[in-house]
Design a protein around this motif. Structure first.
Motif, PDB file in Angstrom:
ATOM      1  N   GLN A   1      13.630  55.187 -10.865  1.00  0.00           N
ATOM      2  CA  GLN A   1      12.569  55.687  -9.989  1.00  0.00           C
ATOM      3  C   GLN A   1      11.243  55.126 -10.473  1.00  0.00           C
ATOM      4  O   GLN A   1      11.106  54.733 -11.615  1.00  0.00           O
ATOM      5  N   LEU A   2      10.278  55.057  -9.611  1.00  0.00           N
ATOM      6  CA  LEU A   2       8.926  54.576  -9.893  1.00  0.00           C
ATOM      7  C   LEU A   2       8.846  53.058 -10.058  1.00  0.00           C
ATOM      8  O   LEU A   2       7.797  52.535 -10.384  1.00  0.00           O
ATOM      9  N   LEU A   3       9.945  52.341  -9.839  1.00  0.00           N
ATOM     10  CA  LEU A   3       9.950  50.890  -9.966  1.00  0.00           C
ATOM     11  C   LEU A   3      10.012  50.256  -8.581  1.00  0.00           C
ATOM     12  O   LEU A   3      10.870  50.607  -7.767  1.00  0.00           O
ATOM     13  N   ARG A   4       9.085  49.339  -8.336  1.00  0.00           N
ATOM     14  CA  ARG A   4       9.095  48.555  -7.096  1.00  0.00           C
ATOM     15  C   ARG A   4       9.313  47.101  -7.493  1.00  0.00           C
ATOM     16  O   ARG A   4       8.595  46.581  -8.345  1.00  0.00           O
ATOM     17  N   PHE A   5      10.293  46.456  -6.868  1.00  0.00           N
ATOM     18  CA  PHE A   5      10.570  45.072  -7.228  1.00  0.00           C
ATOM     19  C   PHE A   5      11.212  44.321  -6.075  1.00  0.00           C
ATOM     20  O   PHE A   5      11.709  44.921  -5.117  1.00  0.00           O
ATOM     21  N   GLU A   6      11.198  43.002  -6.214  1.00  0.00           N
ATOM     22  CA  GLU A   6      11.927  42.111  -5.326  1.00  0.00           C
ATOM     23  C   GLU A   6      12.565  41.033  -6.184  1.00  0.00           C
ATOM     24  O   GLU A   6      12.001  40.614  -7.184  1.00  0.00           O
ATOM     25  N   VAL A   7      13.746  40.599  -5.780  1.00  0.00           N
ATOM     26  CA  VAL A   7      14.433  39.493  -6.432  1.00  0.00           C
ATOM     27  C   VAL A   7      14.830  38.520  -5.332  1.00  0.00           C
ATOM     28  O   VAL A   7      15.394  38.928  -4.317  1.00  0.00           O
ATOM     29  N   THR A   8      14.523  37.258  -5.541  1.00  0.00           N
ATOM     30  CA  THR A   8      14.929  36.238  -4.584  1.00  0.00           C
ATOM     31  C   THR A   8      15.766  35.187  -5.302  1.00  0.00           C
ATOM     32  O   THR A   8      15.638  34.998  -6.514  1.00  0.00           O
ATOM     33  N   SER A   9      16.620  34.538  -4.542  1.00  0.00           N
ATOM     34  CA  SER A   9      17.338  33.374  -5.063  1.00  0.00           C
ATOM     35  C   SER A   9      17.392  32.323  -3.964  1.00  0.00           C
ATOM     36  O   SER A   9      17.475  32.646  -2.786  1.00  0.00           O
ATOM     37  N   GLU A  10      17.331  31.077  -4.393  1.00  0.00           N
ATOM     38  CA  GLU A  10      17.401  29.968  -3.444  1.00  0.00           C
ATOM     39  C   GLU A  10      18.858  29.686  -3.085  1.00  0.00           C
ATOM     40  O   GLU A  10      19.753  29.935  -3.890  1.00  0.00           O
ATOM     41  N   PRO A  11      19.084  29.144  -1.899  1.00  0.00           N
ATOM     42  CA  PRO A  11      20.456  28.739  -1.578  1.00  0.00           C
ATOM     43  C   PRO A  11      20.892  27.589  -2.491  1.00  0.00           C
ATOM     44  O   PRO A  11      20.064  26.839  -3.005  1.00  0.00           O
ATOM     45  N   CYS A  12      22.189  27.486  -2.697  1.00  0.00           N
ATOM     46  CA  CYS A  12      22.752  26.379  -3.466  1.00  0.00           C
ATOM     47  C   CYS A  12      24.015  25.933  -2.733  1.00  0.00           C
ATOM     48  O   CYS A  12      24.416  26.579  -1.759  1.00  0.00           O
ATOM     49  N   PRO A  13      24.665  24.883  -3.160  1.00  0.00           N
ATOM     50  CA  PRO A  13      25.844  24.403  -2.432  1.00  0.00           C
ATOM     51  C   PRO A  13      26.971  25.424  -2.265  1.00  0.00           C
ATOM     52  O   PRO A  13      27.768  25.310  -1.346  1.00  0.00           O
ATOM     53  N   THR A  14      27.032  26.424  -3.137  1.00  0.00           N
ATOM     54  CA  THR A  14      28.130  27.399  -3.042  1.00  0.00           C
ATOM     55  C   THR A  14      27.699  28.774  -2.549  1.00  0.00           C
ATOM     56  O   THR A  14      28.541  29.657  -2.430  1.00  0.00           O
ATOM     57  N   ALA A  15      26.400  28.975  -2.278  1.00  0.00           N
ATOM     58  CA  ALA A  15      25.950  30.310  -1.872  1.00  0.00           C
ATOM     59  C   ALA A  15      24.666  30.237  -1.059  1.00  0.00           C
ATOM     60  O   ALA A  15      23.832  29.356  -1.274  1.00  0.00           O
ATOM     61  N   GLU A  16      24.531  31.168  -0.141  1.00  0.00           N
ATOM     62  CA  GLU A  16      23.286  31.305   0.610  1.00  0.00           C
ATOM     63  C   GLU A  16      22.223  31.867  -0.322  1.00  0.00           C
ATOM     64  O   GLU A  16      22.523  32.395  -1.381  1.00  0.00           O
ATOM     65  N   GLY A  17      20.985  31.797   0.119  1.00  0.00           N
ATOM     66  CA  GLY A  17      19.914  32.446  -0.621  1.00  0.00           C
ATOM     67  C   GLY A  17      19.976  33.945  -0.398  1.00  0.00           C
ATOM     68  O   GLY A  17      20.673  34.428   0.494  1.00  0.00           O
ATOM     69  N   GLU A  18      19.243  34.677  -1.224  1.00  0.00           N
ATOM     70  CA  GLU A  18      19.242  36.133  -1.112  1.00  0.00           C
ATOM     71  C   GLU A  18      17.860  36.683  -1.389  1.00  0.00           C
ATOM     72  O   GLU A  18      17.062  36.068  -2.086  1.00  0.00           O
ATOM     73  N   ARG A  19      17.626  37.861  -0.846  1.00  0.00           N
ATOM     74  CA  ARG A  19      16.410  38.602  -1.156  1.00  0.00           C
ATOM     75  C   ARG A  19      16.785  40.074  -1.284  1.00  0.00           C
ATOM     76  O   ARG A  19      17.468  40.626  -0.428  1.00  0.00           O
ATOM     77  N   TYR A  20      16.364  40.670  -2.381  1.00  0.00           N
ATOM     78  CA  TYR A  20      16.535  42.102  -2.603  1.00  0.00           C
ATOM     79  C   TYR A  20      15.146  42.702  -2.729  1.00  0.00           C
ATOM     80  O   TYR A  20      14.294  42.163  -3.436  1.00  0.00           O
ATOM     81  N   SER A  21      14.918  43.809  -2.043  1.00  0.00           N
ATOM     82  CA  SER A  21      13.660  44.543  -2.153  1.00  0.00           C
ATOM     83  C   SER A  21      14.015  45.976  -2.486  1.00  0.00           C
ATOM     84  O   SER A  21      14.975  46.528  -1.940  1.00  0.00           O
TER      85      SER A  21
END
Length: 164
Positions: free
Chosen positions: A70-90
């Protein structure tokens, strides 16, 4: 196959900062020291940004390691690569976690089955289609995180250049 990404800690109480570093280090398997600066959007909290490189799926592991606090705000992103799509977590304390698959330009890619389900719910008048689409696009998370995304005093600024 490796990918790159960025962890944005938008706000964390000071006491939580070392725990965030330990969690990130546990996922990446290496010592991590984040540069923390004050978060003007929420006095008494701190923000940080960390570029990482790792195996496809690292973004989900980072989000999982941080999501329970609790009390934590964050985002994590990753770029696409040949074996996986990109992602975004908020993640926000009020809304919990949002996940989206992203394309090569950072656009959110919504799976067909999720769109069909939103249409069915709106046709049954269980929900409003506009509200359903807003959730699929992460709009509630964007609305809550936007004030925290602006760089505060002393925040690193990255200039992006594009050659046309």
């Amino acid at each position: 196959m490796t990918t790159r990404g960025v962890l944005y800690v938008h706000s964390a109480p000071r006491a939580l900062c070392p725990h965030v570093e330990w969690a990130v280090a546990g996922v990446l398997g290496t010592r991590v020291s984040l540069d923390w600066i004050r978060q003007p959007a929420a006095p008494g909290t701190w923000r940080s940004e960390f570029s990482w490189q790792g195996q496809a799926g690292t973004a989900s592991k980072l989000a999982s390691a941080l999501r329970g606090w609790q009390l934590l705000r964050f985002e994590v992103t990753s770029e696409p690569c040949p074996t996986a799509e990109g992602e975004r977590y908020s993640c926000t304390p009020d809304l919990g976690i949002f996940h989206a698959v992203t394309g090569i330009h950072g656009d959110i890619l919504i799976p067909e089955d999720r769109l069909r389900a939103a249409l069915v719910r709106s046709q049954r008048e269980e929900t409003d289609l506009e509200a359903e689409l807003a959730k699929l696009l992460g709009k509630p998370w964007d609305d809550e995180l936007e004030p925290f995304r602006y760089a505060g005093e002393g925040a690193p600024v990255r200039w992006l250049h594009q050659v046309v």
